[in-house]
Design an enzyme around this catalytic site. Structure first.
Site, PDB file in Angstrom:
ATOM      1  N   HIS A 193       0.821  -1.217   0.000  1.00  0.00           N
ATOM      2  CA  HIS A 193       0.000   0.000   0.000  1.00  0.00           C
ATOM      3  C   HIS A 193       0.851   1.263   0.000  1.00  0.00           C
ATOM      4  CE1 HIS A 193      -4.008  -1.887   0.745  1.00  0.00           C
ATOM      5  NE2 HIS A 193      -3.195  -2.904   0.996  1.00  0.00           N
ATOM      6  N   ASP A 219       3.284   9.463  -0.801  1.00  0.00           N
ATOM      7  CA  ASP A 219       2.177   8.620  -0.351  1.00  0.00           C
ATOM      8  C   ASP A 219       1.912   7.541  -1.386  1.00  0.00           C
ATOM      9  OD1 ASP A 219       0.134   7.829   1.341  1.00  0.00           O
ATOM     10  OD2 ASP A 219      -0.591   9.878   1.607  1.00  0.00           O
TER      11      ASP A 219
HETATM   12  C1  G6P Z   1      -0.801   3.141   6.370  1.00  0.00           C
HETATM   13  C2  G6P Z   1      -0.285   1.749   6.150  1.00  0.00           C
HETATM   14  C3  G6P Z   1      -1.293   0.732   6.643  1.00  0.00           C
HETATM   15  C4  G6P Z   1      -1.704   1.017   8.071  1.00  0.00           C
HETATM   16  C5  G6P Z   1      -2.163   2.475   8.220  1.00  0.00           C
HETATM   17  C6  G6P Z   1      -2.434   2.811   9.675  1.00  0.00           C
HETATM   18  O1  G6P Z   1      -1.894   3.404   5.557  1.00  0.00           O
HETATM   19  O2  G6P Z   1      -0.003   1.545   4.778  1.00  0.00           O
HETATM   20  O3  G6P Z   1      -0.763  -0.564   6.569  1.00  0.00           O
HETATM   21  O4  G6P Z   1      -2.753   0.167   8.457  1.00  0.00           O
HETATM   22  O5  G6P Z   1      -1.162   3.333   7.726  1.00  0.00           O
HETATM   23  O6  G6P Z   1      -1.232   2.682  10.404  1.00  0.00           O
HETATM   24  P1  G6P Z   1      -1.191   2.086  11.864  1.00  0.00           P
HETATM   25  O7  G6P Z   1       0.265   1.899  12.164  1.00  0.00           O
HETATM   26  O8  G6P Z   1      -1.852   3.112  12.717  1.00  0.00           O
HETATM   27  O9  G6P Z   1      -1.942   0.796  11.802  1.00  0.00           O
END
Ligand code: G6P
Length: 481
Positions: free
Chosen positions: A157, A364
């Site tokens: 992602h 991003d």
């Molecule tokens: C980004 C990453 C995701 C993650 C999200 C929230 O979008 O690509 O994999 O779930 O951030 O991050 P966190 O560390 O709070 O789960």
């Protein structure tokens, strides 16, 4: 086919609860509709070596959610350590922020191996495994070590950085070699996929032919699958949410003044400091815009235990209070700054209320806030999206006002332009963006990836079969006189 989707963060899909991060928000509708099992971290940890990983399972639409307690001894090293202090900064080209230790790396590998063991209980002959994001680069290799021969795909992602930055992570070689156990590796953009292919060629000496690389694991396809959103659902939510109490209160409090909105996780990749500076510059350059437009910045804290995140939170709080102190009036606050999350429904209504959406990350993978802002607009009077050209979304949303987030003056001028854009131009830009969103929805992303994964598995099996040769016939020894 029964699909098992794996990600570190999951969400239970309660419409009134905030969702952290674009990944969870994107996966929710596809799990609900496709009937997949979604396996991820419960957010809790468990002591001791668990022979049987503990998962709490509940229904999620037509699918199910399996929430796993991760091993206490390794969780910190895995999540705050290797995943978010080594991989995340490297993937976002912030080599200066990489903090890494051998212990963190070992914990990361332990958690990947633990997850692989946990997944065995969801395996059926027709299972397809789809692993998400940088938390689980080595999970495919762990599954193969356990004898899993079903299709296993991976989607990243985040961006994939150029080779020299990736090489800033001491374990880059082992990790990328492990990634080649996947049948299919998906990226958000062409740039990410090309960076990965260049890494394979220059660092591992492996060439990619027609999107396929051959390694000790067999063949792996690499391809681009830009992630989308559920456009119709978001549009419906935005139309309904306009009468939600939070949204009505916001509208009343504006007293006819215009609103710009930013919604981000509190993360250094999101360009929040530069964004606040751009608003400061705009009010300095155009004093007439004071009192006529304010900024609502929602910055949801995450990964707070990591030093770089704590520093950013302090810096932003200081900066916002300076800007408010400088430009504010007794009855006017230029920036409303909130450190909490909102449900998708409320966010949809807030987006529709704002005349300008500011999405200005330094880097991003995609940025789904940009897409959600567009989907939430009123077709008769749409707002303007100001979008960083370094967000993956800029490839598709190219009729947004694209900015360089390092250019504070340029951003200040562009936000001012957005605020005075005539309706006809706003509609033309917005209609073009909506057409792109509808042509690349989350449903298409899902189907496109799963189909490509099944095909990649068939191709890998075909490539590993020994080539059938004509039977070998021993030459007759010539018998000479
Ligand atoms: C980004 C990453 C995701 C993650 C999200 C929230 O979008 O690509 O994999 O779930 O951030 O991050 P966190 O560390 O709070 O789960």
């Amino acid at each position: 086919m029964s699909l098992v989707v794996v990600s570190n963060r999951i969400t239970r899909g309660n419409a009134n609860e905030p969702i952290t991060g674009g990944l969870a928000a994107a996966l929710l509708p596809i799990v609900e509709k496709s009937g997949a099992i979604w396996v991820g971290s419960s957010g809790r940890v468990r002591d001791g070596v668990q022979k049987e990983p503990f998962a709490e399972i509940e229904a999620l639409g037509a699918g199910a959610l399996a929430m796993l307690d991760l091993p206490a001894a390794h969780y910190g090293g895995y999540y705050e350590g290797f995943a978010n202090s080594a991989l995340w900064p490297a993937l976002h080209s912030r080599a200066d922020l990489i903090r890494v230790s051998q212990g963190d790396y070992l914990s990361y590998r332990e958690v990947n191996a633990f997850m692989a063991r946990a997944l065995l209980r969801f395996r059926k002959p027709d299972t397809v495994f789809w692993i998400q994001d940088y938390h689980f680069l080595a999970l495919g290799a762990e599954l193969r070590d356990l004898g899993v021969d079903q299709p296993v795909g991976f989607f990243l992602h985040t961006p994939w950085a150029p080779r020299d930055v990736i090489e800033g992570v001491p374990h880059h070689r082992e990790l990328v070699e492990a990634m080649l156990a996947y049948d299919l590796i998906g990226f958000q953009t062409d740039d990410d996929c090309e960076n990965f292919a260049r890494y394979l060629a220059s660092t591992l000496g492996l060439s990619v032919n027609d999107g396929v690389v051959t390694s000790q694991h067999g063949t792996t396809r690499i391809a681009v699958f830009p992630i989308g959103i559920d456009v119709e659902k978001f549009t419906r939510q935005a139309t309904k949410a306009i009468s939600h109490p939070d949204v009505s209160r916001l509208r009343r409090s504006l007293n006819g003044e215009k609103l710009a909105i930013g919604v981000d996780r509190l993360d250094y990749s999101k360009g929040l400091v530069n964004r606040i500076k751009a608003f400061d510059r705009m009010w300095t350059l155009h004093p007439s815009l004071a009192r006529t437009v304010s900024l609502l910045q929602i910055a949801t804290p995450s990964r707070g235990g990591i030093e770089a995140y704590g520093n950013l939170q302090n810096e932003l709080a200081r900066l916002v209070s300076e800007v408010n102190g400088l430009h504010g009036e007794v009855d006017w606050t230029p920036i409303r700054y909130l450190n909490k999350g909102f449900s998708q429904t409320v966010l949809a209504g807030l987006y529709r209320t704002a005349q300008v959406g500011v999405v200005t990350p330094l880097h991003d993978g995609m940025n789904l806030v940009a897409k959600e802002y567009v989907a939430a607009q009123n077709p008769a009077d749409p707002g303007v999206l100001v979008l960083s050209k370094f967000a993956g979304a800029a490839n598709e949303l190219d009729t947004a006002l694209l900015v360089n987030p390092h250019d504070i003056d340029g951003m200040a001028r562009t936000i001012a332009t957005a605020l005075s854009m005539p309706l006809i131009e706003r509609r033309m830009r917005w209609e073009a963006m909506m057409a792109k969103l509808k042509g690349g929805s989350i449903q298409q992303w899902f189907t496109g990836f799963v189909e490509a994964l099944q095909k990649a598995r068939v191709d890998r099996e075909a490539a590993s079969r020994p080539v059938s040769r004509p039977p070998f016939i021993w030459p007759l020894r010539s018998v000479s006189g």
